[in-house]
Design an enzyme around this catalytic site. Structure first.
Site, PDB file in Angstrom:
ATOM      1  N   SER A  69       0.794  -1.227   0.000  1.00 29.65           N
ATOM      2  CA  SER A  69       0.000   0.000   0.000  1.00 29.65           C
ATOM      3  C   SER A  69       0.829   1.281   0.000  1.00 29.65           C
ATOM      4  O   SER A  69       0.448   2.268  -0.607  1.00 29.65           O
ATOM      5  CB  SER A  69      -0.928   0.006   1.208  1.00 29.65           C
ATOM      6  OG  SER A  69      -0.205  -0.110   2.411  1.00 29.65           O
TER       7      SER A  69
ATOM      8  N   HIS B 292      -4.912  -3.861  -2.587  1.00 30.82           N
ATOM      9  CA  HIS B 292      -4.548  -2.896  -3.630  1.00 30.82           C
ATOM     10  C   HIS B 292      -4.398  -3.542  -5.002  1.00 30.82           C
ATOM     11  O   HIS B 292      -4.139  -2.840  -5.983  1.00 30.82           O
ATOM     12  CB  HIS B 292      -3.252  -2.171  -3.241  1.00 30.82           C
ATOM     13  CG  HIS B 292      -3.443  -1.297  -2.046  1.00 30.82           C
ATOM     14  ND1 HIS B 292      -3.777   0.042  -2.129  1.00 30.82           N
ATOM     15  CD2 HIS B 292      -3.414  -1.591  -0.714  1.00 30.82           C
ATOM     16  CE1 HIS B 292      -3.913   0.540  -0.921  1.00 30.82           C
ATOM     17  NE2 HIS B 292      -3.702  -0.440  -0.038  1.00 30.82           N
TER      18      HIS B 292
ATOM     19  N   LYS C  16     -11.426   0.014  -2.030  1.00 29.68           N
ATOM     20  CA  LYS C  16     -10.509   0.614  -3.007  1.00 29.68           C
ATOM     21  C   LYS C  16     -11.111   0.463  -4.410  1.00 29.68           C
ATOM     22  O   LYS C  16     -11.999   1.231  -4.757  1.00 29.68           O
ATOM     23  CB  LYS C  16      -9.130   0.013  -2.838  1.00 29.68           C
ATOM     24  CG  LYS C  16      -8.695   0.203  -1.357  1.00 29.68           C
ATOM     25  CD  LYS C  16      -7.324  -0.163  -1.035  1.00 29.68           C
ATOM     26  CE  LYS C  16      -7.109  -0.286   0.470  1.00 29.68           C
ATOM     27  NZ  LYS C  16      -7.442   0.891   1.262  1.00 29.68           N
TER      28      LYS C  16
HETATM   29  N1  PMP Z   1      -5.016  -4.283   3.792  1.00 25.83           N
HETATM   30  C1  PMP Z   1      -4.293  -3.344   3.154  1.00 25.83           C
HETATM   31  C2  PMP Z   1      -3.026  -3.746   2.486  1.00 25.83           C
HETATM   32  C3  PMP Z   1      -4.738  -2.021   3.136  1.00 25.83           C
HETATM   33  O1  PMP Z   1      -4.000  -1.079   2.522  1.00 25.83           O
HETATM   34  C4  PMP Z   1      -5.943  -1.686   3.768  1.00 25.83           C
HETATM   35  C5  PMP Z   1      -6.501  -0.279   3.748  1.00 25.83           C
HETATM   36  N2  PMP Z   1      -5.619   0.737   3.694  1.00 25.83           N
HETATM   37  C6  PMP Z   1      -6.648  -2.692   4.426  1.00 25.83           C
HETATM   38  C7  PMP Z   1      -6.165  -3.977   4.403  1.00 25.83           C
HETATM   39  C8  PMP Z   1      -7.910  -2.392   5.167  1.00 25.83           C
HETATM   40  O2  PMP Z   1      -8.969  -2.175   4.312  1.00 25.83           O
HETATM   41  P1  PMP Z   1     -10.279  -1.416   4.784  1.00 25.83           P
HETATM   42  O3  PMP Z   1     -10.139  -0.008   4.342  1.00 25.83           O
HETATM   43  O4  PMP Z   1     -11.383  -2.123   4.071  1.00 25.83           O
HETATM   44  O5  PMP Z   1     -10.389  -1.561   6.252  1.00 25.83           O
END
Ligand code: PMP
Length: 408
Positions: free
Chosen positions: A186, A215, A246
Site C-alpha cells: 500500500s 490494492h 478501493k
Molecule cells: N489491507 C491493506 C493492504 C490495506 O491497505 C488496507 C486499507 N488501507 C486494508 C487492508 C484495510 O482495508 P479497509 O479499508 O477495508 O479496512
C-alpha cells in the site's frame, strides 16, 4: 500518578513541531466531492491523487441505482452482527458473487478489510502454529497476528530466500505454517514476487499462503482477480483477503478460500461475530461493482497508462520514486519537514496526495503517496506533474524544471 497520555508525549511534540502552522492532513475537509478525481477542499477545486479509487467506480451509475434501491427497501443499516440479526439476503448474494468472481468454494464478507484481516489472522492458526509475515505488511495484518496465539516470524520484505531460510528452520516443527503477503504494497506500490513465494511454499509440508489483495483486486489480472491471477498461481493461494474500499468503490472486506472447513470461521472470528454487518446499500453497491471490476479490462488499461504517465513525469523531474510504475506512486522526500512542506505546497496549488510519515512507512521514508484512478485524464495528470515540478523547485529539491538533480 503518571499522566495517562505521557507515553505519547514524543509523538505529540513531533506533531506540534511538524504542523505548528498551516494545514495538516487531519484538517483537510472535502466540502464537495465533484467527481472520482476532483473535490473542493478549502474553497479550491483540487485534483485527488490519493483516493485508492483505482477504477473510479464510486459513481458507477449501476451501483448508485442498486444502492438507492437497497437503501429504500432495506433501510440505512442492519443494526446487528451477521450471527445475531445482521444477515440479509444481500449478504448471501454478495458472498455468492465473490465465490463466482474468484471461483472459490467459500467466501465470507466482513464489515471492513481491516476486520477481515483481524478476524482471519487472529483465529486461523493455533498455539503450535507459525505465521510468517512479510515485514512490510499492513497494520491490520500486524494487529491480526498479534491477536493470534500462533508464533509470529517476520521475513524480509519481498524476499523469498529469507522466507525459505526461516521455513527451513521450522521444517521439523509439527505445526502448520501460514505465509502472509500482500499483492501490491500500500505505501510504496511495489509488488510481491508471488511465484517465488509459491515455489518456496511448495518445498515444505503444511504450509499455507494468504495474500491480502487490497490494492491489487481490480488492478491486476485480466479479470481483476489480482496478483495470483496475473501470475497464474491462484491454485496455490489458500486464502485471499480483500477490501471493497478501493477498486470496488465502497466499504467492506472479505476472505475467500477453497479450504473445506473454511465456514467454521463464521463462528470463531470475533471480528465477524461481534460487529454489525454492512448496510444494504453498501452490499448492493459492492455486488454491482464486483461485476464491473470483472468486466473492467478497459479501466485497468487506462489505470496502467495513467500510472505510467505519472511515474515517468515525476521521475523525469528528478524526484525519487519508491518503486517501479504501479497505481501507487510514492515520492520519497528527504525528511518529514520537507515532506510536510511539499504536501502543503501541493494542496495549496490544488493537488491532494497522501502524506505518509514514519513510523507508518517502510524504511523510515517520508512520502508523498499518490494513487491513480482510471478516471484521471491525461490533462489532469499533466497538471499534477506541473504542480509537483513547481513545488519541488520552490523547495529546492530540483533546481530547474525538467533537469535531473539528486535529491538532497
Ligand atoms: N489491507 C491493506 C493492504 C490495506 O491497505 C488496507 C486499507 N488501507 C486494508 C487492508 C484495510 O482495508 P479497509 O479499508 O477495508 O479496512
Amino acid at each position: 500518578m503518571a499522566d495517562l497520555f505521557a507515553r505519547f508525549a514524543p509523538l505529540m511534540a513531533q506533531r506540534d513541531q511538524l504542523f505548528a502552522e498551516g494545514r495538516d492532513p487531519f484538517s483537510v475537509q472535502m466540502t464537495e466531492v465533484l467527481s472520482q478525481t476532483e473535490a473542493v477542499i478549502g474553497n479550491r477545486r483540487t485534483i485527488l491523487v490519493g483516493t485508492n479509487n483505482y477504477l473510479g467506480l464510486t459513481f458507477a451509475p449501476e451501483a448508485l441505482a442498486a444502492a438507492h434501491e437497497a437503501l429504500d427497501a432495506g433501510g440505512t443499516g442492519t443494526t446487528g452482527s451477521r450471527v445475531a440479526n445482521g444477515t440479509y439476503a444481500g449478504h448471501a448474494e454478495l458472498e455468492a458473487t465473490l465465490r463466482d468472481f474468484y471461483g472459490t468454494k467459500h467466501a465470507m464478507v466482513f464489515s471492513t478489510g481491516f476486520l477481515a484481516n483481524l478476524g482471519v489472522l487472529s483465529t486461523l492458526m493455533g498455539p503450535d502454529d507459525f505465521i510468517l509475515m512479510d515485514a512490510d505488511c499492513h497494520a491490520s495484518i500486524y494487529d491480526g497476528v498479534r491477536a493470534s496465539s500462533a508464533q509470529i516470524i517476520r521475513f524480509k520484505h519481498n524476499d523469498a530466500a529469507d522466507l525459505d531460510k526461516r521455513l527451513a528452520r521450522l521444517a521439523d516443527k509439527p505445526g502448520n505454517k501460514l505465509i502472509v503477503i500482500e499483492g501490491i504494497y500500500s505505501m510504496l506500490g511495489d509488488i510481491a514476487p508471488i511465484k517465488d513465494f509459491v515455489a518456496v511454499k511448495k518445498k515444505y509440508e503444511n504450509v499455507y499462503l494468504l495474500s491480502d489483495e487490497a490494492h491489487s483486486l481490480g488492478v491486476l489480472g485480466k479479470f481483476g482477480r489480482g496478483l495470483p491471477e496475473q501470475e497464474g498461481v491462484e491454485d496455490d493461494v489458500d486464502f485471499i483477503v480483500g477490501t471493497f474500499s478501493k477498486s470496488v468503490g465502497t466499504v467492506g472486506g472479505f476472505c475467500v478460500s477453497n479450504h473445506p472447513q473454511f465456514e467454521i470461521l463464521r463462528l470463531v472470528c470475533r471480528a465477524y461475530v461481534f460487529t454489525a454487518s454492512l448496510p444494504p446499500a453498501v452490499i448492493a453497491a459492492a455486488n454491482v461493482n464486483l461485476g464491473l471490476v470483472k468486466k473492467g479490462g478497459a479501466l485497468r488499461a487506462r489505470l496502467q497508462r495513467n500510472a505510467q504517465q505519472l511515474h515517468a513525469g515525476l521521475s523525469e523531474l528528478g524526484l525519487k520514486i519508491a518503486s517501479n510504475a504501479s497505481p501507487v506512486v510514492a515520492v520519497v522526500a528527504p525528511d518529514p519537514q520537507v515532506a510536510v512542506a511539499f504536501w502543503r505546497g501541493l494542496l495549496d496549488a490544488g493537488v491532494y496526495v497522501n502524506l505518509a510519515l514514519p513510523p507508518a512507512t517502510p524504511y523510515g521514508y517520508s512520502l508523498l503517496r499518490a494513487s491513480l484512478c482510471a478516471a484521471h485524464t491525461e490533462e489532469q495528470i499533466d497538471e499534477v506533474i506541473g504542480i509537483f515540478r513547481d513545488v519541488a523547485t520552490s523547495l529546492g529539491l530540483i533546481d530547474a524544471p525538467r533537469k535531473r538533480v539528486a535529491a538532497r
